[in-house]
Design an enzyme around this catalytic site. Structure first.
Site, PDB file in Angstrom:
ATOM      1  N   THR A  79      11.224 -63.552 -22.429  1.00 26.13           N
ATOM      2  CA  THR A  79      10.113 -63.007 -21.632  1.00 26.13           C
ATOM      3  C   THR A  79       8.777 -63.648 -21.960  1.00 26.13           C
ATOM      4  O   THR A  79       7.940 -63.852 -21.080  1.00 26.13           O
ATOM      5  CB  THR A  79      10.019 -61.483 -21.862  1.00 26.13           C
ATOM      6  OG1 THR A  79      11.193 -60.887 -21.353  1.00 26.13           O
ATOM      7  CG2 THR A  79       8.822 -60.874 -21.163  1.00 26.13           C
ATOM      8  N   SER A  94      17.571 -64.593 -23.008  1.00 24.67           N
ATOM      9  CA  SER A  94      18.444 -64.563 -24.184  1.00 24.67           C
ATOM     10  C   SER A  94      19.829 -63.983 -23.901  1.00 24.67           C
ATOM     11  O   SER A  94      20.731 -64.106 -24.716  1.00 24.67           O
ATOM     12  CB  SER A  94      17.774 -63.840 -25.357  1.00 24.67           C
ATOM     13  OG  SER A  94      17.768 -62.453 -25.161  1.00 24.67           O
ATOM     14  N   SER A  95      20.029 -63.388 -22.711  1.00 23.03           N
ATOM     15  CA  SER A  95      21.392 -62.977 -22.345  1.00 23.03           C
ATOM     16  C   SER A  95      22.298 -64.197 -22.197  1.00 23.03           C
ATOM     17  O   SER A  95      23.521 -64.083 -22.241  1.00 23.03           O
ATOM     18  CB  SER A  95      21.391 -62.228 -21.015  1.00 23.03           C
ATOM     19  OG  SER A  95      20.513 -61.151 -21.085  1.00 23.03           O
TER      20      SER A  95
HETATM   21  N1  ASP Z   1      15.525 -60.566 -20.889  1.00 26.68           N
HETATM   22  C1  ASP Z   1      14.583 -61.068 -21.868  1.00 26.68           C
HETATM   23  C2  ASP Z   1      15.335 -61.951 -22.864  1.00 26.68           C
HETATM   24  O1  ASP Z   1      15.924 -61.462 -23.757  1.00 26.68           O
HETATM   25  C3  ASP Z   1      13.890 -59.951 -22.572  1.00 26.68           C
HETATM   26  C4  ASP Z   1      12.894 -60.394 -23.619  1.00 26.68           C
HETATM   27  O2  ASP Z   1      12.626 -61.534 -23.858  1.00 26.68           O
HETATM   28  O3  ASP Z   1      12.293 -59.493 -24.235  1.00 26.68           O
HETATM   29  O4  ASP Z   1      15.322 -63.146 -22.692  1.00 26.68           O
END
Ligand code: ASP
Length: 343
Positions: free
Chosen positions: A15, A60-61
């Site tokens: 993010t 990061s998923s």
């Molecule tokens: N979906 C994002 C990720 O993990 C959430 C974040 O960065 O906080 O890449």
């Protein structure tokens, strides 16, 4: 004059570096320049900063063991040239990557600080600026003898530095996204940055090396009341699986289910590993404390103590030798990088 400390930022995505697509409204990653553009303050730190980026920064998923290896390689390649490393990473799977890196890197004598944010860096109320600035300060911090204050893989988020293999993402809403349920903070950022040196991990070996083989034949099964264990029989299959993390109730308890016992027994007899951790958010497995866990001792299920799910899974992925899983049992029960309290 003393030379400025040098820190390498490894940008993987998340993010912190995302912007909203004006058409679809979804967040996606852009390159590292966006981050440095929004945080000009980092140029005022007394730190020489370089950066490298994944060729394609990811949410990061999408992070996989290949990315873990890429991060480890980057640290290894640049190890002598930098005082510390900051890994910018999405918060969703940050605890997995930080735990994996803690097991992959042996002999670490410098800080590897993971951080990210809950709001993109371009958003006015972003938490990303503070997280990045303080992570850089921590990665550069040395004592009077010029030695790094932090010598392990850690996560910095919302004014707290936590051990990487002890933390877990706890909130998708609050800036305080991480918790370290069974281990104290390593540092806290208030008016001053306060380091709790007695809590820090110090590696007995002094030469950095890294493990670049990751075993993906690792499973995870979470118990629930009424679980039809036969449904999971295919997970406990030695043709496909070397080890399984079993998330049990309370202090490591499970129903006295003959079908489950039979499945675990044959898997373990065939050389598979079953690691028992609690699904409680804090506390530890104490196998044999209750009758409902004493059978596990007889079957050869291993107690995972107070390890988090992230630490348990990644420890198995890094340590279990696919050719001979049971050889790894001793290491799995050891406290290797400060990830468990009870051994
Ligand atoms: N979906 C994002 C990720 O993990 C959430 C974040 O960065 O906080 O890449």
């Amino acid at each position: 004059m003393k030379a400025k400390p040098k820190v390498l930022i490894i940008y993987t995505g998340g993010t912190i570096g995302m912007i909203k697509d004006p058409v679809t409204g979804t967040l996606s990653n852009v390159d590292f320049n966006l981050i440095s553009h929004h945080v000009p303050e980092i140029n005022r730190l007394n730190i020489e900063i370089d950066s490298v980026s994944f060729s394609e920064p990811v949410d990061s998923s999408e992070i996989s063991p290949d990315h873990w290896i890429e991060i480890a390689q980057t640290i290894d390649k640049n190890y002598t040239n930098y005082n510390g490393f900051v890994v910018l990473h999405g918060s969703d799977t940050m605890a997995f990557t930080a735990a994996a890196l803690s097991f992959m890197l042996d002999g670490l004598q410098k800080p590897v600080i993971f951080t990210g944010s809950q709001l993109p860096i371009g958003v006015i109320r972003t938490d990303g600026k503070e997280n990045l600035i303080t992570a850089l300060e921590i990665a550069a911090a040395t004592n009077d003898e010029g030695k790094s204050l932090v010598t392990e893989v850690a996560v910095y988020f919302d004014y707290k530095l936590l051990r990487g293999n002890r933390c877990t993402k706890d909130s998708a809403e609050h800036f305080e996204a991480f918790r370290s349920p069974n281990y104290p903070e390593l540092a806290s950022a208030g008016v001053h940055l306060q380091y709790f040196e007695d809590e820090m991990y110090r590696s007995p070996s002094k030469d950095l090396s890294y493990k670049s083989e990751i075993n993906s034949r690792i499973g995870l099964v979470k118990l629930y009341p009424g679980i039809p264990f036969g449904l999971y029989r295919h997970v406990f299959n030695r043709d496909t699986t070397d080890a399984v993390v079993l998330e049990t109730f309370g202090a490591g308890n499970a129903p006295k289910n003959p079908e489950m016992y039979a499945i675990l027994k044959s898997f373990i007899q065939d050389g598979g590993i079953v690691l028992n951790i609690t699904q409680c958010s804090s506390g530890s497995v104490q196998q044999g404390l209750y009758h409902t866990s004493s059978e596990f001792n007889k079957l050869g299920v291993i107690s995972g103590g107070d390890m988090t799910t992230e630490a348990a899974i990644t420890k198995l992925m890094v340590l279990v030798d696919a050719n001979n899983p049971s050889e790894s049992i001793e290491k799995i029960t050891e406290n290797l990088r400060g990830e468990r309290s009870d051994s």
